[in-house]
Design a protein around this motif. Structure first.
Motif, short mmCIF file in Angstrom:
data_model
loop_
_atom_site.label_atom_id
_atom_site.label_comp_id
_atom_site.label_asym_id
_atom_site.label_seq_id
_atom_site.Cartn_x
_atom_site.Cartn_y
_atom_site.Cartn_z
N MET A 36 0.81 -1.20 0.00
CA MET A 36 0.00 0.00 0.00
C MET A 36 0.85 1.26 0.00
SD MET A 36 -3.32 -0.93 2.35
CE MET A 36 -3.08 0.53 3.24
N ASP A 37 2.15 1.12 0.26
CA ASP A 37 3.00 2.30 0.28
C ASP A 37 3.06 2.97 -1.08
OD1 ASP A 37 3.46 1.74 2.90
OD2 ASP A 37 5.46 0.91 2.59
N ALA A 38 3.01 2.19 -2.14
CA ALA A 38 3.09 2.76 -3.49
C ALA A 38 1.93 3.69 -3.78
CB ALA A 38 3.14 1.66 -4.53
N SER A 39 0.79 3.48 -3.12
CA SER A 39 -0.36 4.36 -3.37
C SER A 39 -0.05 5.80 -2.97
CB SER A 39 -1.59 3.85 -2.64
OG SER A 39 -1.36 3.86 -1.23
N TYR A 53 2.50 7.37 -3.69
CA TYR A 53 3.17 7.99 -4.82
C TYR A 53 2.28 7.99 -6.06
CZ TYR A 53 7.19 7.15 -1.84
OH TYR A 53 8.06 7.13 -0.78
N VAL A 54 1.72 6.85 -6.38
CA VAL A 54 1.01 6.68 -7.64
C VAL A 54 -0.39 7.27 -7.60
CG1 VAL A 54 0.18 4.98 -9.31
CG2 VAL A 54 2.36 4.63 -8.17
N TYR A 55 -1.19 6.83 -6.66
CA TYR A 55 -2.59 7.25 -6.63
C TYR A 55 -2.73 8.74 -6.37
CZ TYR A 55 -7.58 6.47 -6.20
OH TYR A 55 -8.93 6.48 -6.41
N SER A 109 0.68 13.53 0.71
CA SER A 109 0.48 12.08 0.80
C SER A 109 1.76 11.37 1.24
CB SER A 109 0.00 11.54 -0.55
OG SER A 109 -0.14 10.16 -0.50
N VAL A 110 2.86 11.71 0.63
CA VAL A 110 4.14 11.07 0.97
C VAL A 110 4.57 11.46 2.39
CG1 VAL A 110 6.59 10.95 0.37
CG2 VAL A 110 4.86 10.83 -1.42
N TYR A 134 -12.17 3.98 -3.03
CA TYR A 134 -11.39 4.63 -4.07
C TYR A 134 -11.82 4.11 -5.44
CZ TYR A 134 -7.96 6.25 -0.59
OH TYR A 134 -7.33 6.85 0.46
N PRO A 135 -12.09 5.00 -6.39
CA PRO A 135 -12.48 4.51 -7.72
C PRO A 135 -11.29 3.91 -8.46
CG PRO A 135 -12.37 6.90 -7.70
CD PRO A 135 -12.14 6.44 -6.29
N GLU A 136 -11.57 2.91 -9.30
CA GLU A 136 -10.53 2.27 -10.10
C GLU A 136 -10.16 3.19 -11.26
OE1 GLU A 136 -7.69 0.37 -11.29
OE2 GLU A 136 -8.78 -0.82 -9.81
N THR A 137 -8.86 3.40 -11.46
CA THR A 137 -8.40 4.28 -12.53
C THR A 137 -7.55 3.55 -13.56
OG1 THR A 137 -6.48 4.92 -11.20
CG2 THR A 137 -8.43 6.31 -11.03
N LYS A 138 -7.39 2.24 -13.40
CA LYS A 138 -6.55 1.47 -14.33
C LYS A 138 -7.14 1.49 -15.73
CE LYS A 138 -4.81 -3.14 -15.23
NZ LYS A 138 -4.87 -4.54 -14.83
N GLY A 139 -6.31 1.83 -16.71
CA GLY A 139 -6.72 1.80 -18.11
C GLY A 139 -7.58 2.97 -18.55
#
Length: 120
Positions: free
Chosen positions: A1-4, A6-8, A25-26, A70-75
């Motif tokens: 979950m740490d990557a969220s 940065y990415v999300y 966030s970071v 959280y809404p899905e944002t993939k693709g």
């Protein structure tokens, strides 16, 4: 979950405040990491191995919260992501069927090829 952290966070904030949102966030991630590690020696001394349960339970709740809220944002295109977060979108592609979207992509690709040929 740490990557969220940065990415999300870099996806959900509008461009005008994206750097501040990602930084917030970071910094939250590092603040909680600091709290975990500062409490660790005392917690291990008092409750021993049970302190590891915090590292299991907290991420499980976080993952469940992210999955449900959280809404899905993939693709998705940036415009579609913006629409999911309530922004007004000039061109909305989310209502197109996969066939219509493929047709539009092909039309745009052909337009790009014609433009490159015209420049040459």
């Amino acid at each position: 979950m740490d990557a969220s952290s940065y990415v999300y966070s870099s996806e959900i904030f509008p461009t005008s405040i994206r750097a501040q949102g990602a930084g917030f966030s970071v910094s939250g991630l590092f603040c909680f990491s600091l709290i975990y590690t500062m409490c660790a020696p005392v917690a291990f001394n008092n409750i021993g191995w049970k302190y590891y349960l915090i590292f299991i339970i907290v991420p499980l709740f976080g993952a469940a919260f992210m999955y449900t809220c959280y809404p899905e944002t993939k693709g998705l295109a940036l415009e579609e992501i913006a629409a999911k977060f309530g922004d007004e979108v000039a061109v909305d592609l989310s209502h197109l069927s996969p066939e219509e979207r493929a047709r539009l992509d092909k039309t745009l690709a052909n337009a790009d090829i014609m433009e490159l040929e015209h420049k040459a």
